[in-house]
Design a protein around this motif. Sequence first.
Motif, short mmCIF file in Angstrom:
data_model
loop_
_atom_site.label_atom_id
_atom_site.label_comp_id
_atom_site.label_asym_id
_atom_site.label_seq_id
_atom_site.Cartn_x
_atom_site.Cartn_y
_atom_site.Cartn_z
N LEU A 154 37.25 19.99 54.53
CA LEU A 154 38.68 20.27 54.69
C LEU A 154 38.97 20.67 56.14
O LEU A 154 39.99 20.26 56.71
N ASP A 155 38.06 21.43 56.72
CA ASP A 155 38.18 21.79 58.14
C ASP A 155 38.19 20.53 59.00
O ASP A 155 39.04 20.38 59.90
N LEU A 156 37.28 19.60 58.74
CA LEU A 156 37.22 18.35 59.49
C LEU A 156 38.54 17.58 59.35
O LEU A 156 39.07 17.04 60.32
N THR A 157 39.07 17.54 58.14
CA THR A 157 40.34 16.85 57.91
C THR A 157 41.45 17.46 58.74
O THR A 157 42.24 16.75 59.39
N TYR A 158 41.54 18.79 58.73
CA TYR A 158 42.56 19.47 59.54
C TYR A 158 42.39 19.18 61.03
O TYR A 158 43.36 18.98 61.76
N GLN A 159 41.13 19.19 61.49
CA GLN A 159 40.87 18.94 62.91
C GLN A 159 41.35 17.54 63.31
O GLN A 159 42.02 17.37 64.35
N LEU A 160 41.01 16.54 62.51
CA LEU A 160 41.38 15.16 62.84
C LEU A 160 42.89 14.96 62.75
O LEU A 160 43.48 14.25 63.59
N LEU A 161 43.52 15.56 61.75
CA LEU A 161 44.98 15.45 61.65
C LEU A 161 45.66 16.13 62.83
O LEU A 161 46.66 15.61 63.36
N GLY A 162 45.13 17.27 63.26
CA GLY A 162 45.71 17.96 64.41
C GLY A 162 45.64 17.11 65.67
O GLY A 162 46.59 17.04 66.46
N ILE A 163 44.49 16.44 65.87
CA ILE A 163 44.34 15.57 67.03
C ILE A 163 45.29 14.39 66.95
O ILE A 163 45.95 14.02 67.94
N LEU A 164 45.40 13.79 65.76
CA LEU A 164 46.26 12.63 65.58
C LEU A 164 47.72 12.96 65.86
O LEU A 164 48.40 12.29 66.64
N PHE A 165 48.23 14.02 65.23
CA PHE A 165 49.65 14.33 65.36
C PHE A 165 49.98 14.88 66.74
O PHE A 165 51.13 14.77 67.19
N ALA A 166 49.00 15.46 67.43
CA ALA A 166 49.25 15.94 68.80
C ALA A 166 49.53 14.79 69.76
O ALA A 166 50.12 14.99 70.82
N LEU A 167 49.11 13.58 69.39
CA LEU A 167 49.32 12.42 70.26
C LEU A 167 50.66 11.72 70.02
O LEU A 167 51.03 10.83 70.79
N LEU A 168 51.39 12.11 68.99
CA LEU A 168 52.67 11.46 68.71
C LEU A 168 53.67 11.61 69.86
O LEU A 168 54.41 10.66 70.16
N PRO A 169 53.77 12.79 70.53
CA PRO A 169 54.68 12.86 71.67
C PRO A 169 54.34 11.87 72.79
O PRO A 169 55.23 11.41 73.51
N VAL A 170 53.06 11.52 72.92
CA VAL A 170 52.67 10.51 73.92
C VAL A 170 53.26 9.16 73.54
O VAL A 170 53.84 8.45 74.38
N LEU A 171 53.14 8.80 72.27
CA LEU A 171 53.71 7.53 71.81
C LEU A 171 55.22 7.54 71.96
O LEU A 171 55.83 6.52 72.31
N LEU A 172 55.85 8.68 71.69
CA LEU A 172 57.30 8.79 71.87
C LEU A 172 57.67 8.58 73.34
O LEU A 172 58.63 7.85 73.65
N ALA A 173 56.96 9.23 74.24
CA ALA A 173 57.26 9.10 75.67
C ALA A 173 57.10 7.66 76.13
O ALA A 173 57.96 7.12 76.86
N VAL A 174 56.02 7.01 75.72
CA VAL A 174 55.80 5.60 76.10
C VAL A 174 56.89 4.72 75.51
O VAL A 174 57.40 3.80 76.16
N HIS A 175 57.27 4.99 74.26
CA HIS A 175 58.35 4.23 73.62
C HIS A 175 59.66 4.36 74.39
O HIS A 175 60.38 3.38 74.61
N LEU A 176 59.97 5.58 74.82
CA LEU A 176 61.21 5.79 75.58
C LEU A 176 61.15 5.14 76.95
O LEU A 176 62.15 4.61 77.45
N LEU A 177 59.98 5.16 77.57
CA LEU A 177 59.83 4.50 78.86
C LEU A 177 59.94 2.99 78.75
O LEU A 177 60.20 2.30 79.75
#
Length: 269
Positions: A77-100
């Motif tokens: 469960l800890d591993l799942t939380y860690q991977l989800l945290g990493i994944l969702f932390a990158l969404l603002p990057v995708l948003l910024a690239v999308h806006l650019l």
Amino acid sequence: MPTAPRVRHSGPVTVDELTRPVSRRTLGTETLLVLGLSLGQSAVYALVSLVAKLTATGGLSKQTAALNTSASARPYLDLTYQLLGILFALLPVLLAVHLLARDPGDPARALGADLTRPGPDLLRGAGLAALIGLPGLALFWAAAQLGINATLVPAALPPLWWAVPVLILAAVQNAVLEEVIVVGYLVTRLRQLQWRLGAVLAASAVLRGSYHLYQGFGAFLGNAVMGVIFGLFYLRTRRVGPLIVAHTLLDVVAFVGYALLPKSWFGWL
């Protein structure tokens, strides 16, 4: 003489309206929203965390700033939380690239975040990591001696098989998030808003330092200096790729080194 009543246009939006240039006000609002969803938000929380440490018993130097902490006592469960945290932390990057992408050209290439120059990017990134890393260690030591930093724990995951891979992924995530948002995106938008170069560099550097305030004043200063160097590099080369490489190397050494080496080696942190 009475004027004719104004008729509101209720038809479909025209092509001209859809393709009209984005106003400076819209760009400014967009920039604030992107930062508010990402590292600007982190900066606010870091400031609150710093105030909490300063007002705690013993003051700042007696407090601890822990990174990469466990999220559950159950390993998978800890591993799942860690991977989800990493994944969702990158969404603002995708948003910024999308806006650019509204701007002419390929946004990844415009940021210098593509894979067209892997060799030079790796070499430049390694050089930047060496330039930043060694003086950074000296600054952390000096900050610890002066009592202006909290005690830093770069990795606090349990010693499980997935800990090192997760720490490496966390290092990559930090690098991509920070360098794309704080350097590539922010510098691009502020230049479009016609900010002076000095103000652009200062804004990027202060933002980088501010979301590290939870570690203390030494961390703020060190990261702000790093922000100036990285900002100058980006303005000169227009490539964020080497910055991602450098940041990844620095964090991998810090996270994995702390996890694998004897903790007695890190008493100066």
